[in-house]
Write a protein that holds these residues in place. Structure first.
Motif, short mmCIF file in Angstrom:
data_model
loop_
_atom_site.label_atom_id
_atom_site.label_comp_id
_atom_site.label_asym_id
_atom_site.label_seq_id
_atom_site.Cartn_x
_atom_site.Cartn_y
_atom_site.Cartn_z
N GLY A 1 -2.08 11.28 -10.39
CA GLY A 1 -0.65 11.43 -10.11
C GLY A 1 0.13 10.39 -10.87
O GLY A 1 -0.27 9.95 -11.95
N GLY A 2 1.27 9.97 -10.33
CA GLY A 2 2.11 9.02 -11.03
C GLY A 2 3.01 9.71 -12.04
O GLY A 2 3.09 10.95 -12.10
N LEU A 3 3.70 8.92 -12.84
CA LEU A 3 4.55 9.50 -13.88
C LEU A 3 3.70 10.33 -14.84
O LEU A 3 2.59 9.93 -15.20
N LYS A 4 4.23 11.44 -15.25
CA LYS A 4 3.47 12.36 -16.09
C LYS A 4 3.31 11.81 -17.50
O LYS A 4 4.18 11.08 -18.00
N PRO A 5 2.19 12.13 -18.17
CA PRO A 5 2.03 11.73 -19.57
C PRO A 5 3.21 12.24 -20.40
O PRO A 5 3.67 13.37 -20.22
N GLN B 1 -9.35 7.55 -18.12
CA GLN B 1 -8.31 6.59 -17.74
C GLN B 1 -7.45 6.23 -18.95
O GLN B 1 -7.93 6.19 -20.09
N VAL B 2 -6.21 5.94 -18.69
CA VAL B 2 -5.26 5.58 -19.75
C VAL B 2 -4.49 4.34 -19.32
O VAL B 2 -4.09 4.21 -18.15
N LEU B 3 -4.30 3.43 -20.24
CA LEU B 3 -3.45 2.26 -20.02
C LEU B 3 -2.08 2.56 -20.62
O LEU B 3 -1.96 2.86 -21.81
N TYR B 4 -1.04 2.49 -19.77
CA TYR B 4 0.32 2.69 -20.21
C TYR B 4 1.10 1.38 -20.08
O TYR B 4 0.93 0.64 -19.11
N ALA B 5 1.97 1.12 -21.06
CA ALA B 5 2.95 0.04 -20.93
C ALA B 5 4.20 0.62 -20.28
O ALA B 5 4.61 1.74 -20.60
N VAL B 6 4.79 -0.13 -19.36
CA VAL B 6 6.02 0.31 -18.72
C VAL B 6 7.19 0.00 -19.66
O VAL B 6 7.37 -1.15 -20.08
N VAL B 7 7.97 1.00 -19.99
CA VAL B 7 9.13 0.84 -20.87
C VAL B 7 10.32 0.41 -20.04
O VAL B 7 10.73 1.11 -19.11
N ARG B 8 10.85 -0.73 -20.34
CA ARG B 8 11.96 -1.27 -19.53
C ARG B 8 13.30 -0.93 -20.18
O ARG B 8 13.41 -0.82 -21.37
N ASN C 1 0.83 -1.20 0.00
CA ASN C 1 0.00 0.00 0.00
C ASN C 1 0.87 1.26 0.00
O ASN C 1 0.56 2.25 -0.68
N ALA C 2 1.95 1.22 0.76
CA ALA C 2 2.86 2.36 0.79
C ALA C 2 3.53 2.58 -0.57
O ALA C 2 3.73 3.73 -1.00
N ALA C 3 3.84 1.50 -1.26
CA ALA C 3 4.46 1.61 -2.59
C ALA C 3 3.51 2.28 -3.58
O ALA C 3 3.92 3.13 -4.40
N VAL C 4 2.23 1.91 -3.52
CA VAL C 4 1.25 2.53 -4.41
C VAL C 4 1.10 4.01 -4.09
O VAL C 4 1.02 4.87 -4.98
N ARG C 5 1.07 4.33 -2.80
CA ARG C 5 0.98 5.75 -2.42
C ARG C 5 2.20 6.52 -2.91
O ARG C 5 2.09 7.65 -3.39
N THR C 6 3.36 5.90 -2.81
CA THR C 6 4.58 6.56 -3.29
C THR C 6 4.50 6.84 -4.78
O THR C 6 4.88 7.93 -5.25
N TYR C 7 4.03 5.87 -5.54
CA TYR C 7 3.97 6.06 -6.99
C TYR C 7 3.03 7.20 -7.37
O TYR C 7 3.36 8.02 -8.24
N PHE C 8 1.88 7.29 -6.72
CA PHE C 8 0.89 8.29 -7.12
C PHE C 8 1.00 9.61 -6.36
O PHE C 8 0.32 10.58 -6.72
N ALA C 9 1.83 9.68 -5.32
CA ALA C 9 1.93 10.91 -4.52
C ALA C 9 2.50 12.05 -5.35
O ALA C 9 3.46 11.88 -6.13
N ALA C 10 1.95 13.24 -5.15
CA ALA C 10 2.39 14.41 -5.93
C ALA C 10 3.83 14.77 -5.63
O ALA C 10 4.56 15.27 -6.50
N GLY C 11 4.31 14.53 -4.41
CA GLY C 11 5.66 14.92 -4.04
C GLY C 11 6.72 13.88 -4.32
O GLY C 11 7.91 14.10 -4.01
N SER C 12 6.35 12.75 -4.89
CA SER C 12 7.33 11.69 -5.14
C SER C 12 8.26 12.06 -6.29
O SER C 12 7.85 12.67 -7.28
N THR C 13 9.51 11.67 -6.16
CA THR C 13 10.47 11.91 -7.25
C THR C 13 10.28 10.85 -8.34
O THR C 13 9.77 9.75 -8.09
N ARG C 14 10.75 11.19 -9.52
CA ARG C 14 10.63 10.24 -10.63
C ARG C 14 11.41 8.97 -10.34
O ARG C 14 10.96 7.85 -10.65
N LEU D 1 9.94 5.17 -10.41
CA LEU D 1 10.49 4.11 -11.26
C LEU D 1 10.96 2.92 -10.41
O LEU D 1 10.84 1.76 -10.84
N GLU D 2 11.47 3.19 -9.23
CA GLU D 2 11.92 2.10 -8.35
C GLU D 2 10.74 1.23 -7.92
O GLU D 2 10.86 0.01 -7.83
N VAL D 3 9.59 1.84 -7.66
CA VAL D 3 8.40 1.07 -7.32
C VAL D 3 8.01 0.17 -8.47
O VAL D 3 7.71 -1.04 -8.29
#
Length: 519
Positions: A493-497, A512-519, A458-471, A475-477
């Motif tokens: 929130g989350g990574l910006k479009p 809503q948008v479905l994004y693929a994670v680029v590895r 739950n904390a990881a999801v909050r970190t990903y979507f939190a406005a103050g989280s760094t990029r 990405l680490e999450v």
């Protein structure tokens, strides 16, 4: 051993079997006359409505959880793992019923939604026949079973209340495919079988062993309904005044039931007694009681009549036990105990039907019948929006459409890309639906007592979507949980479009948008 039931003059005596023209089956004939015709027509409309609802299978609440559970069992029957996240943990959702549905899905190749519709049909059948059978054990009045069924689904309040294990018409329409609906149907059959087993000379050892096994199955399928079933059984025992032989056989059945609970391989049933974190979710059960359940007061008055006739009446004791558990939960802050509320509602609703059906003719009977008819009509109107789940909102008159609340739209739009077993990063609301299609989410959309790292997820999801989280933290999450897809709206929130770490794949409802994670 003596047996008393404390019911109306139409109640069966000890060991008495209803007979007449046509033999014992004549006891299940529908009531005659205009009132009987109206009752039968109302019950028929109810069944037709529910069948139409099952065809459409509206999605709200926990349906995604149950779909995910069946999906995991279809793929890995003996070791399905967590139904929501990619972890090998047990889950109380793996019940005898969902295991059966998983086997059915595996053998037939049917989609999980088709299997859930079959399960809903079976659950509805058990519920209707169980009510009918139990009420026939309470009284021989032919109008009582259909009237009881109508009271159970309509005698509620002015405010619609939806929750699994509660069978108001609107709630049942949204939960008919849940294990709770099947468990409640089994509970009515359980009470009927127990009542009959205690009449006159107690039934044989095999009957009580079967009752013990059935009690365990109900508890495994839906633990809260299992508590309600247990309280109802205690009410039946109080009314039956069972003798020594009956108690010995009953004790053997209970031991078998405990053994079944202990040996169930998919999760540790007894570990649930230590489950926490459910109080905040259940606190609403103690709010707006009058508007949600006010019509049940008619049944409380009927219980008062029955209590004066026999303080150990099974419905009266059932009701009092339910009140005690519900009140204790509210007074001590154990709000999850509020799930015992059906043990308050069901006996009152049944008492209203049985008393009106069994009242002697005259002004009092007519007044009671008129009052109950008015209450049922009011209850039907309060829940009229349920028609939309059967025919769609477009077919409803404006006043009824105003009461309709649309179901969830689902996430079928992601299935051309997201495969079984893929991990999806999503906020809480999508996380309650995405696993229904075979994918996993980073954090479960529902509390999970058996998931040791639930708080971390739950904390990881909050970190990903939190406005103050760094990029880099976001990405680490994504890397830590091997996330392949992200479902989000710009406001989440989350990574910006346009971020190079994501590739836009598809658009869904509500931005809503479905994004693929680029590895």
């Amino acid at each position: 051993m003596s047996v008393t039931t404390g019911n109306t003059g139409g109640t069966r005596g000890p060991g008495r079997r209803l007979t007449g023209p046509g033999g014992p089956l004549a006891a299940v004939r529908t009531p005659r006359g205009a009132a009987g015709t109206a009752l039968w027509a109302a019950v028929t409309l109810f069944v037709v409505l529910m069948l139409l609802v099952i065809v459409r299978l509206p999605w709200a609440g926990d349906l995604g959880m149950h779909a995910a559970t069946v999906e995991r069992l279809r793929h890995r029957l003996l070791d399905p793992g967590n139904p929501l996240v990619d972890e090998n943990t047990p889950s109380p959702y793996y019940s005898p019923w969902t295991v059966f549905l998983g086997v059915l899905a595996r053998l037939t190749g049917l989609s999980v939604w088709a299997v859930l519709r079959i399960g809903a049909l079976f659950g509805l059948t058990l519920l209707v026949t169980g009510v009918w059978r139990y009420v026939r054990e309470l009284t021989d009045r032919r109008s009582a079973p259909p009237l009881a069924l109508l009271c159970l689904v309509l005698l509620w309040g002015s405010q619609v209340f939806n929750w699994s294990g509660f069978i108001g018409l609107n709630s049942l329409a949204l939960t008919v495919a849940y294990p709770s609906a099947l468990a409640l149907g089994l509970a009515f059959h359980f009470w009927a079988l127990l009542t009959r087993a205690l009449k006159g000379e107690p039934a044989g050892w095999g009957v009580f062993l079967g009752l013990g096994a059935l009690w365990a199955v109900i508890l495994l399928c839906h633990q809260f309904t299992g508590v309600v079933a247990t309280l109802g059984a205690l009410g039946t025992l109080a009314g039956a005044r069972a003798g020594r032989r009956a108690w010995l056989r009953l004790g053997t059945g209970i031991l078998l039931g405990v053994l079944v609970l202990a040996l169930w391989p998919y999760y540790d049933f007894f570990a649930l007694f230590g489950a926490g974190g459910l109080e905040a979710i259940h606190r609403p059960l103690y709010q707006h009681l009058l508007t949600r359940f006010g019509l049940v007061l008619l049944g409380v008055a009927a219980l008062g009549v029955r209590a004066r006739r026999d303080p150990r009446d099974p419905l009266v004791v059932f009701f009092l036990l339910g009140v005690a558990v519900f009140a204790a939960g509210g007074l001590t802050g154990h709000y999850s105990w509020g799930r015992a509320l059906p043990a308050v509602l069901v006996p009152a609703q049944l008492a209203a039907a049985v008393e009106v059906a069994g009242a002697t003719r005259g002004a009092l009977r007519n007044a009671g019948a008129a009052l109950l008819a008015a209450a049922l009509t009011f209850g039907a109107w309060a829940q009229a929006g349920v028609l939309g789940y059967a025919v769609g909102r477009h077919a409803l008159p404006a006043p009824v459409a105003a009461k309709y609340r649309p179901p969830w739209t689902g996430y079928h739009w992601i299935t051309p890309w997201v495969r079984y077993g893929d991990v999806v990063m999503a906020p809480v609301f999508p996380a309650r639906q995405v696993p229904a299609y075979g994918a996993y989410t980073v954090a479960p959309g529902y509390p999970d007592f058996f998931l040791p790292d639930e708080a971390k997820r739950n904390a990881a999801v909050r970190t990903y979507f939190a406005a103050g989280s760094t990029r880099s933290a976001q990405l680490e999450v994504l890397r830590s949980y091997q996330v392949r897809w992200v479902v989000q709206r710009p406001s989440d929130g989350g990574l910006k479009p346009g971020d190079p770490g994501l590739r836009r794949v598809a658009s869904g409802p509500a931005g809503q948008v479905l994004y693929a994670v680029v590895r």
